[in-house]
Design a protein around this motif. Structure first.
Motif, PDB file in Angstrom:
ATOM      1  N   PHE A 340       0.852  -1.196   0.000  1.00 61.78           N
ATOM      2  CA  PHE A 340       0.000   0.000   0.000  1.00 61.78           C
ATOM      3  C   PHE A 340       0.887   1.244   0.000  1.00 61.78           C
ATOM      4  N   SER A 341       1.629   1.371  -1.068  1.00 58.40           N
ATOM      5  CA  SER A 341       2.610   2.457  -1.164  1.00 58.40           C
ATOM      6  C   SER A 341       1.977   3.837  -1.267  1.00 58.40           C
ATOM      7  N   ASP A 342       0.697   3.919  -1.682  1.00 58.17           N
ATOM      8  CA  ASP A 342       0.024   5.224  -1.757  1.00 58.17           C
ATOM      9  C   ASP A 342      -0.420   5.723  -0.396  1.00 58.17           C
ATOM     10  N   GLY A 343      -0.322   4.906   0.622  1.00 58.97           N
ATOM     11  CA  GLY A 343      -0.623   5.349   1.976  1.00 58.97           C
ATOM     12  C   GLY A 343      -1.912   4.765   2.531  1.00 58.97           C
ATOM     13  N   ILE A 344      -2.393   5.407   3.596  1.00 58.23           N
ATOM     14  CA  ILE A 344      -3.582   4.974   4.324  1.00 58.23           C
ATOM     15  C   ILE A 344      -4.586   6.114   4.307  1.00 58.23           C
ATOM     16  N   ALA A 345      -5.813   5.801   3.918  1.00 58.53           N
ATOM     17  CA  ALA A 345      -6.891   6.797   3.880  1.00 58.53           C
ATOM     18  C   ALA A 345      -7.830   6.549   5.058  1.00 58.53           C
ATOM     19  N   VAL A 346      -7.908   7.512   5.956  1.00 61.22           N
ATOM     20  CA  VAL A 346      -8.858   7.462   7.067  1.00 61.22           C
ATOM     21  C   VAL A 346     -10.086   8.267   6.636  1.00 61.22           C
ATOM     22  N   LEU A 347     -11.158   7.572   6.314  1.00 60.90           N
ATOM     23  CA  LEU A 347     -12.333   8.246   5.772  1.00 60.90           C
ATOM     24  C   LEU A 347     -12.911   9.246   6.764  1.00 60.90           C
ATOM     25  N   LYS A 348     -13.168  10.456   6.252  1.00 57.39           N
ATOM     26  CA  LYS A 348     -13.732  11.541   7.066  1.00 57.39           C
ATOM     27  C   LYS A 348     -14.733  12.291   6.202  1.00 57.39           C
ATOM     28  N   PRO A 349     -15.898  11.691   5.950  1.00 53.69           N
ATOM     29  CA  PRO A 349     -16.834  12.238   4.959  1.00 53.69           C
ATOM     30  C   PRO A 349     -17.326  13.646   5.274  1.00 53.69           C
ATOM     31  N   LEU A 350     -17.603  13.947   6.535  1.00 53.31           N
ATOM     32  CA  LEU A 350     -18.079  15.279   6.927  1.00 53.31           C
ATOM     33  C   LEU A 350     -17.010  15.898   7.830  1.00 53.31           C
ATOM     34  N   PRO A 351     -15.977  16.494   7.244  1.00 49.63           N
ATOM     35  CA  PRO A 351     -14.786  16.884   8.013  1.00 49.63           C
ATOM     36  C   PRO A 351     -15.053  17.893   9.114  1.00 49.63           C
ATOM     37  N   LYS A 352     -16.101  18.667   9.007  1.00 49.52           N
ATOM     38  CA  LYS A 352     -16.354  19.683  10.025  1.00 49.52           C
ATOM     39  C   LYS A 352     -16.844  19.096  11.343  1.00 49.52           C
ATOM     40  N   ASP A 433     -35.415  15.727  18.316  1.00 48.36           N
ATOM     41  CA  ASP A 433     -36.770  15.216  18.407  1.00 48.36           C
ATOM     42  C   ASP A 433     -37.274  14.860  17.013  1.00 48.36           C
ATOM     43  N   ILE A 434     -38.431  14.263  16.951  1.00 52.12           N
ATOM     44  CA  ILE A 434     -38.976  13.801  15.672  1.00 52.12           C
ATOM     45  C   ILE A 434     -39.271  14.975  14.752  1.00 52.12           C
ATOM     46  N   ARG A 435     -39.699  16.097  15.300  1.00 53.64           N
ATOM     47  CA  ARG A 435     -39.985  17.273  14.474  1.00 53.64           C
ATOM     48  C   ARG A 435     -38.725  17.719  13.721  1.00 53.64           C
ATOM     49  N   TRP A 436     -37.585  17.748  14.448  1.00 55.54           N
ATOM     50  CA  TRP A 436     -36.333  18.170  13.803  1.00 55.54           C
ATOM     51  C   TRP A 436     -35.901  17.136  12.761  1.00 55.54           C
ATOM     52  N   ILE A 437     -36.062  15.855  13.095  1.00 59.41           N
ATOM     53  CA  ILE A 437     -35.682  14.800  12.146  1.00 59.41           C
ATOM     54  C   ILE A 437     -36.479  14.941  10.856  1.00 59.41           C
ATOM     55  N   ARG A 438     -37.765  15.135  10.999  1.00 61.02           N
ATOM     56  CA  ARG A 438     -38.637  15.160   9.819  1.00 61.02           C
ATOM     57  C   ARG A 438     -38.448  16.413   8.977  1.00 61.02           C
ATOM     58  N   ARG A 439     -38.167  17.547   9.598  1.00 65.34           N
ATOM     59  CA  ARG A 439     -38.172  18.803   8.861  1.00 65.34           C
ATOM     60  C   ARG A 439     -36.782  19.327   8.500  1.00 65.34           C
ATOM     61  N   LYS A 440     -35.752  19.000   9.299  1.00 65.35           N
ATOM     62  CA  LYS A 440     -34.455  19.631   9.081  1.00 65.35           C
ATOM     63  C   LYS A 440     -33.305  18.648   8.868  1.00 65.35           C
ATOM     64  N   ALA A 441     -33.447  17.431   9.323  1.00 64.94           N
ATOM     65  CA  ALA A 441     -32.333  16.483   9.216  1.00 64.94           C
ATOM     66  C   ALA A 441     -32.156  16.021   7.778  1.00 64.94           C
ATOM     67  N   PRO A 442     -30.934  16.038   7.242  1.00 64.76           N
ATOM     68  CA  PRO A 442     -30.703  15.472   5.903  1.00 64.76           C
ATOM     69  C   PRO A 442     -30.832  13.963   5.937  1.00 64.76           C
ATOM     70  N   ARG A 443     -31.152  13.383   4.804  1.00 64.39           N
ATOM     71  CA  ARG A 443     -31.342  11.933   4.728  1.00 64.39           C
ATOM     72  C   ARG A 443     -30.068  11.274   4.201  1.00 64.39           C
ATOM     73  N   ASP A 444     -29.581  10.279   4.941  1.00 64.13           N
ATOM     74  CA  ASP A 444     -28.422   9.462   4.533  1.00 64.13           C
ATOM     75  C   ASP A 444     -27.224  10.311   4.133  1.00 64.13           C
ATOM     76  N   PRO A 445     -26.799  11.276   4.947  1.00 65.60           N
ATOM     77  CA  PRO A 445     -25.675  12.138   4.547  1.00 65.60           C
ATOM     78  C   PRO A 445     -24.348  11.393   4.469  1.00 65.60           C
ATOM     79  N   TRP A 446     -24.169  10.362   5.340  1.00 68.36           N
ATOM     80  CA  TRP A 446     -22.863   9.693   5.377  1.00 68.36           C
ATOM     81  C   TRP A 446     -22.646   8.852   4.119  1.00 68.36           C
ATOM     82  N   VAL A 447     -23.623   8.046   3.751  1.00 66.02           N
ATOM     83  CA  VAL A 447     -23.486   7.196   2.563  1.00 66.02           C
ATOM     84  C   VAL A 447     -23.325   8.056   1.316  1.00 66.02           C
ATOM     85  N   LYS A 448     -24.074   9.133   1.220  1.00 62.14           N
ATOM     86  CA  LYS A 448     -23.963   9.999   0.049  1.00 62.14           C
ATOM     87  C   LYS A 448     -22.584  10.623  -0.050  1.00 62.14           C
TER      88      LYS A 448
END
Length: 632
Positions: A340-352, A433-448
């Motif tokens: 693995f001469s190109d190195g090691i990649a530590v996945l960090k999809p949402l860096p912030k 809470d469920i209200r925040w999940i339904r109205r403001k939470a993004p869907r499947d952000p990590w997989v995307k």
């Protein structure tokens, strides 16, 4: 005046030319649904419906597709449980459909049961360990540690390393005849080794000083894993370090050695068996060229190439074995770094928001990237004399990309968070809470985010989940990556050495690069991470990092909570993020199944050969192969 039609007392709009196509389309759909649902059940028992000598039948593919979405379909039983399919709260079902069904519950009928690929049967590789020779306790422990290194190296390559002893040889019908022979002790020991091998049915027989030093997809190692050995074969340059062959030809070779004419002169098995080295019909062995992916550390190689190790044997056998063990471990580690001469990649999809989440993976990457301690730092394995030794001042590159890259020379470490963990870090609060999940939470952000480079942005989550599963568990990709959940405790699996095939140095205990460092670095005193690469995305602020750690701790506790309100929120956020939840469960189950497989095997093997080569203290008996000097 046109007649006004009424339906349940309400006037219907007039039927004009614009509404006629809609009416016809509705009637067509109704007719099709009626045909699919009603016709199969109305047909008498039999494969088809005959009309005027013509046979009409609904294809099975159409019927199965409609039945899957049929709300009136009767309930069915879940697939039966398989052997060793549970570990803690994790459970799985191994089936060939794992890469065609995006969501496991479609097959398992259980939201918490993951659909995994069928487990590939490991090909056994045997070595003979003479438990009849008495040695001092220190030599016994040192040799057991070396056998453990041998086992880890072959296990990581997909084999099942098994240590044989005189107990297996005694089960061979030829054992009694051998005891009556007046053979040299060395020849008797070698024939005992072959008797034990034949008793196991042939296959692969190696010395415990033969190690795989090559990539997982090396052609010879792939050939060994298939387990198809039509001819008894040995290799140039390995002496009696490795043999492969079927049981019948192993038995024929043993018969030749037992009937040898030079019984007084033969010191080992090869000298007792008449060979021509021409590969003709008279030679019991097929002799292949020297393999490039196998390293043999026998006494001749040690004395010729590793003088420091040979000097340690001159001090004591235990010291020599420990020094050799350290050298082999360093060579295995260095070989992995070259692959693995190109190195090691530590996945960090949402860096912030994921710096704290990937800290354990980043630490593991640092341990893998630095040079291990070695008695001969600039040495190379016997099979790769022109290797590129690891330089302490230039460790392997460790990056934190936001996307998964499917390249052969880059090793990936992925940390998969639960949707609640990611939501808490994204919101910077655990007040969800469920209200925040339904109205403001993004869907499947990590997989995307992870599959953005593989599939782009205009693709649904179904192919993304399948691509991620393939990266985690498919045959070519599984050897180039390691995935675990962000909530597991401890974060890094304690048996990770078996995954890589060598003992990974602890943080800070690698080869000295000439720079000062804290003697015992704790989490709060370790050197800070290097400046981020701009390609890895924006870096979090110190304020962000101060909020991440307590949020991650609370998210881990939330996952274990059985409070009704917490369960409702957890179920809601899992339902809102089906793809992220599927990836999280799949990664956990795949890692757990590998652990169960190894623990079951180790428990079984600890009963044989006195427990030598295991991580237990039940060890007795030790070998003789490096006994180049007789002890008084």
């Amino acid at each position: 005046m046109p007649k006004q039609h009424v339906f349940f007392g309400r006037p219907l709009p007039p039927l004009n030319s614009r509404r006629i196509p809609c009416l016809l389309a509705s009637l067509a759909i109704f007719a099709l649904l009626s045909l699919v649902y009603i016709a199969p059940s109305a047909v008498p028992a039999g494969p088809s419906l005959s009309i005027a000598d013509h046979k009409f039948s609904i294809p099975k593919s159409v019927k199965s597709k409609w039945n899957n979405i049929n709300p009136f379909k009767p309930p069915s039983h879940a697939p039966p449980h398989q052997k060793n399919d549970t570990y803690g709260e994790m459970t799985w079902y191994s089936n060939w459909k794992w890469l065609t069904i995006p969501f496991s519950s479609s097959v398992t009928l259980d939201e918490n049961r993951s659909l995994l690929p069928e487990m590939v049967e490991r090909q056994p590789i045997y070595c003979y360990y003479d438990t009849t020779i008495e040695k001092d306790e220190e030599s016994q422990k040192a040799e057991s540690r070396l056998l453990l290194t041998w086992r880890k190296a072959w296990w990581a390559q997909g084999f099942k390393p098994i240590i044989l002893s005189a107990a297996e040889a005694m089960n061979n019908p030829l054992y009694e005849e051998l005891q009556r022979k007046d053979f040299d002790p060395g020849l008797k020991t070698d024939i005992m080794r072959w008797l034990a091998w034949e008793n196991m049915g042939g296959g692969l027989l190696a010395h415990y000083l033969l190690f795989p030093m090559g990539p997982h997809d090396d052609p010879l190692l792939a050939f060994f894993r298939r387990g198809e050995f039509p001819r008894l074969t040995r290799w140039k340059g390995l002496g009696d370090g490795l043999f492969v062959g079927p049981k019948a030809q192993v038995g024929s070779a043993i018969r030749l050695a037992m009937d040898t004419a030079n019984a007084k002169l033969a010191k080992d098995f090869l000298s007792a068996v008449p060979t021509t080295d021409k590969g003709d019909g008279e030679d019991p062995f097929t002799v292949d060229d020297t393999p490039a992916s196998l390293a043999l550390y026998d006494a001749a190689a040690v004395e010729k190439k590793y003088a420091k190790v040979a000097d340690a044997f001159g001090t004591s056998r235990a010291a020599g074995l420990d020094t050799l063990n350290q050298l082999v471990t360093a060579h295995l580690h260095n070989t992995w770094q070259e692959i693995f001469s190109d190195g090691i990649a530590v996945l960090k999809p949402l860096p912030k928001v994921m710096t704290t989440v990937v800290e354990p993976a980043f630490e593991l990457a640092q341990r893998l990237a630095h040079c291990p301690k070695s008695p001969i730092p600039v040495s190379c394995p016997p099979n790769r004399p022109k290797c590129s030794p690891c330089l302490p001042a230039h460790p392997l590159k460790v990056s934190t990309p936001a996307v998964y890259q499917n390249t052969t020379k880059l090793f990936t470490i992925g940390t998969v968070p639960h949707p609640y963990t990611l939501a808490a870090l994204t919101k910077q609060s655990d007040n969800i809470d469920i209200r925040w999940i339904r109205r403001k939470a993004p869907r499947d952000p990590w997989v995307k985010a992870v599959t953005k480079r593989l599939l782009g942005t205009g693709v649904s989550t179904v192919p993304r989940v399948l691509s991620l599963k393939q990266a985690i568990a498919s045959e070519p990709s599984a050897s180039r990556s390691l995935w675990f959940s962000a909530e597991r405790d401890p974060p890094i699996p304690d048996d990770v050495d078996w995954r890589f095939g060598f003992a990974i140095p602890a943080y800070g205990e690698w080869a000295d690069d000439g720079k000062s460092e804290t003697p015992v670095p704790g989490p709060e005193r370790r050197p800070p991470q290097p400046p981020p690469d701009p390609a890895d995305g924006p870096a979090p602020t110190p304020e962000d990092l101060a909020r991440e750690r307590p949020l991650l701790q609370r998210a881990r506790a939330f996952g274990k909570s059985r409070d009704r309100a917490d369960v409702v929120i957890r179920n809601a956020i899992e339902a809102w993020n089906l793809a992220d939840t599927e990836a999280w469960r799949f990664a956990r189950a795949y890692l757990a199944r590998a652990r169960v497989e190894r623990l079951k095997w180790e428990e079984e093997e600890s009963r044989y050969a006195g427990g030598a080569g295991t991580e237990k203290d039940r060890r007795s008996g030790w070998g003789r192969w490096l006994d180049s000097k007789k002890e008084d």
